[in-house]
Design a protein around this motif. Sequence first.
Motif: not given
Length: 151
Positions: A53-57, A62-66
């Motif tokens: 699950v590492f890549d999906s998490r 990263e999609a959040l861009g925080w």
Amino acid sequence: MTAPAKPLTGRKVFAIFAAGFSIIIAVNLTLAVNAVRTFPGLEVENSYVASQVFDSRRDAQEALGWQIDAAYADGALRIDMTDRVGNPVAPGDLTVRVGRPTMEAQDLDGRAALGRALPLDLAPGRWRVDVAATAPDGTPVEKRILLWVRS
């Protein structure tokens, strides 16, 4: 007159070798005991399962861009979280763990308020700040930050 030199016997040679190897063994045992005593243990129970699950998490985070930043000054730790354009974000849950990178003996857990100082007395040296939060959409956010505290 000088006293005659004592002969180098087999017993003396054995004693020199035994003393030398005893020092080496004592130093190795001391280092091994300290290494085992200060090792914090495993990061995860099963690395294979965690890798699934590492890549999906990571991609979801990263999609959040925080952007998560930590700074320590004047006896206080400050955590700042911003979005892609620099606006502050407010996660649903925020926990902070502060400790040394190599041992858990000095770890401190706590809840922090974003943008506010968390009073801590950190000794000089390298510190690890683990920040865990939950985005409003339920995405887990984790960040490990290494800080250098100067004396």
